[in-house]
Every structure is written in C-alpha cells, then in structure tokens.
Design an enzyme around this catalytic site. Structure first.
Site, PDB file in Angstrom:
ATOM      1  N   ARG A   1       0.785  -1.085  -0.055  1.00 36.70           N
ATOM      2  CA  ARG A   1       0.025  -0.162   0.080  1.00 36.70           C
ATOM      3  C   ARG A   1       0.817   1.177   0.130  1.00 36.70           C
ATOM      4  O   ARG A   1       0.376   2.469  -0.337  1.00 36.70           O
ATOM      5  CB  ARG A   1      -0.989  -0.089   1.152  1.00 36.70           C
ATOM      6  CG  ARG A   1      -2.029  -1.025   1.143  1.00 36.70           C
ATOM      7  CD  ARG A   1      -3.063  -1.113   2.042  1.00 36.70           C
ATOM      8  NE  ARG A   1      -2.604  -1.342   3.383  1.00 36.70           N
ATOM      9  CZ  ARG A   1      -2.465  -2.383   3.933  1.00 36.70           C
ATOM     10  NH1 ARG A   1      -3.109  -3.598   3.421  1.00 36.70           N
ATOM     11  NH2 ARG A   1      -1.899  -2.574   5.181  1.00 36.70           N
TER      12      ARG A   1
ATOM     13  N   GLU B   1       4.099  -8.167  16.343  1.00 40.51           N
ATOM     14  CA  GLU B   1       3.298  -8.555  17.616  1.00 40.51           C
ATOM     15  C   GLU B   1       3.122 -10.319  17.602  1.00 40.51           C
ATOM     16  O   GLU B   1       2.937 -10.774  18.519  1.00 40.51           O
ATOM     17  CB  GLU B   1       2.153  -7.961  17.956  1.00 40.51           C
ATOM     18  CG  GLU B   1       1.079  -7.900  16.933  1.00 40.51           C
ATOM     19  CD  GLU B   1      -0.090  -6.914  17.132  1.00 40.51           C
ATOM     20  OE1 GLU B   1      -1.075  -7.456  17.648  1.00 40.51           O
ATOM     21  OE2 GLU B   1       0.030  -5.846  16.719  1.00 40.51           O
TER      22      GLU B   1
END
Length: 175
Positions: free
Chosen positions: A61, A98
C-alpha cells in the site's frame, strides 16, 4: 480539509485480521479518483521544498501514493518489498511483529550514499515496517529525510520508534 475527506471514506473493519483489531481500510480511497488526486497534490505541497532525492514506498500500500508522489516531484521511486519479491541483488532487514517476524528487502543499488529519502506507507501503527525500511536506507548510506503516512494510529506510539531516524513524521489522518 483533507483529513476530514479521508476520514469520511476510510472504513473500519472490526475483528480483522484477528479478533479485537479495528482495521482502518483505505481501499475506498481508491474508488474516489478526485480524492486520490487531491491526496497526491496535498503530498506534493508538503514535500516539494524539502530537498528530497528519492521516495521509498513500503509494499504494497505504500506504492499507491508513494509512486505518484515521486512522479509528481520528478524523483526516483524505491521499492521496499517483502522478502523474496525483488529479482536483483538486494539487502534485507528483519524485524519483530506482535505475532512473529517479517523481512523487507531493497535492491542494493536503489539508494546511494548521502541521498535523502522520504519513506511512505499507508499506515503507521507500531513503526516496525517503517523502521525496517529506514534501516535499509541507512545500510546503503542514505539519510532518512522523513516518514509520511496516510493514517497514523497515535495510540500505538509508532512515531517514537521512528524518531530514531527522523523527527519529520507526517500523517494525513490521525486516530
């Protein structure tokens, strides 16, 4: 104002990519050619006088507005891609997420020593991918001139990690 226009089309997708996450979906911007053009013009107004040598976009993106920005500014565009996507000699940098780890790569000849490079991506969350991109720029001897994002999730404090590379951090929209 551009921030309100962008916020007006970004949609929240609840529990994506996993439960508890509210994903900020920028794809509706692509359906609005006038807004997309306005975003590029706004980015040009911000960066036209910043003495940049190149714009780098983070897959995928970050390519959407990074490349048009580079074209409008008359600058080369550097692709920073996920591991295994670039065909030529490359350098890589791995970083923790994460939920695991990731690696980004850049062609070894994409940035030259001393070049000032703006890093662009769609969204700043924890700053992991943007700081990995900054590491690639620096490995080639380039200078990180700044970071630009369409959306910044300020509550995740990703900008703190990026300040190790540049204090020039811009988000068009902040949450």
């Amino acid at each position: 104002m551009i921030e309100e226009k962008i916020k007006g089309v970004i949609r929240d997708v609840v529990d994506f990519p996993k439960p508890g996450i509210v994903f900020k979906d920028i794809t509706p911007i692509m359906l609005d050619a006038a807004l997309s053009k306005e975003i590029v013009a706004h980015l040009v107004s911000i960066y036209k006088d910043q003495k940049l040598d190149k714009i780098a976009g983070i897959e995928s993106r970050g390519f959407l507005f990074g490349y048009p920005l580079a074209m409008e500014l008359g600058l080369p565009f550097v692709l920073i891609r996920k591991a295994g996507k670039l065909p030529y000699h490359k350098i890589s940098h791995s970083y923790d997420l994460e939920y695991g780890s990731a690696t980004v790569e850049m062609h070894v000849d994409a940035v030259q020593k001393g070049e000032r490079v703006l890093i662009h991506d769609d969204l700043l969350a924890t700053g992991g991918s943007a700081s990995a991109a900054a590491e690639l720029i620096q490995k080639c001897g380039g200078e990180v001139a700044g970071f630009n994002f369409l959306v910044g999730l300020n509550f995740l404090n990703g900008d703190e990690k990026l300040k190790n590379y540049s204090n020039n951090i811009t988000n068009l929209v902040a949450y």
